[in-house]
Design an enzyme around this catalytic site. Sequence first.
Site, PDB file in Angstrom:
ATOM      1  N   HIS A  53      31.258  62.533  40.656  1.00  0.00           N
ATOM      2  CA  HIS A  53      32.528  62.923  40.027  1.00  0.00           C
ATOM      3  C   HIS A  53      32.518  62.685  38.509  1.00  0.00           C
ATOM      4  CE1 HIS A  53      33.559  58.553  40.612  1.00  0.00           C
ATOM      5  NE2 HIS A  53      34.219  58.746  39.482  1.00  0.00           N
ATOM      6  N   ASP A  85      29.174  61.444  46.613  1.00  0.00           N
ATOM      7  CA  ASP A  85      29.487  60.992  45.250  1.00  0.00           C
ATOM      8  C   ASP A  85      28.254  60.410  44.559  1.00  0.00           C
ATOM      9  OD1 ASP A  85      31.031  60.776  43.040  1.00  0.00           O
ATOM     10  OD2 ASP A  85      32.373  59.223  43.809  1.00  0.00           O
ATOM     11  N   SER A 151      32.602  53.848  36.928  1.00  0.00           N
ATOM     12  CA  SER A 151      32.086  54.777  37.937  1.00  0.00           C
ATOM     13  C   SER A 151      30.655  55.190  37.629  1.00  0.00           C
ATOM     14  CB  SER A 151      32.970  56.021  38.005  1.00  0.00           C
ATOM     15  OG  SER A 151      34.215  55.725  38.586  1.00  0.00           O
TER      16      SER A 151
END
Length: 262
Positions: A53, A85, A151
């Site tokens: 993402h 992901d 992330s």
Amino acid sequence: MMSNILLSIAMAVPLFTFYDSTLVLDGTYTITTPDGNGAGFLLQDGTVITAAHVVDGFDTVELTASLPSQEFTRGSVVYSDLEKDIAVIKPQIPLSGTPLKFSETDLAVGDLVFASGSPIGSAVVSRGTVLEILNEYGLVQAEIPIEFGNSGGPLVDQEGFLVGMVVSKAANVPNMAFAVPLSELINVYQMEYGAKSNYFIPNIDFPQIDFSKVNLNPLYAALLGVVFFIVAMVAKRRAGQDKNQDEKIVIVLEEEENHAVN
């Protein structure tokens, strides 16, 4: 008495032995896209793994090393799986950071872990503990402070080995992070994603042979001459066939055109 003292010291040593968390920064890179910042980490094959993402919608991203090197380059997204992901980036130049190694020890609840990411635009490290090995979503759950920008950053154990990749945080619970488990990262690492991506196959420089300096057996030299002659004749014949074929195509087209006019 002395033996009891030595035993107490031996038992206390592990309590004061800890991983220098700053070492993980050497393999962590800030990933920048027009949408913002994320993180990624260098592996042994020279690629950088991050969260899908973070790079979603972009073929090329920017990679910046943590302090003090501030190494900068761009990279191509060569693999992306939004469901897992996980994404893989191939840097345009070899990176000088220290690749992270996979842990060979099973993760356990209560283990000390470190997360490295880029919540402020440059890599920082936070510390926490494992709460659940795999939750209902198949993710590692840890109590560790992370923010947006973490992330794609690595989750390492107290020895500095990779155990997961941070992908999200709890919305209503402070210091609650979730990470893709190491097993999923290894699966992607072992895939032949290079063959299905924009990996570049390097040119191979074959050694040039100077036949004037090579002493060939007369028989070998004669056989080599025959081979060259046959190859040349085949090439010449094929070129003639291609030429004749082109002429036939022109004639047919002309005939069709004349027929259409009549």
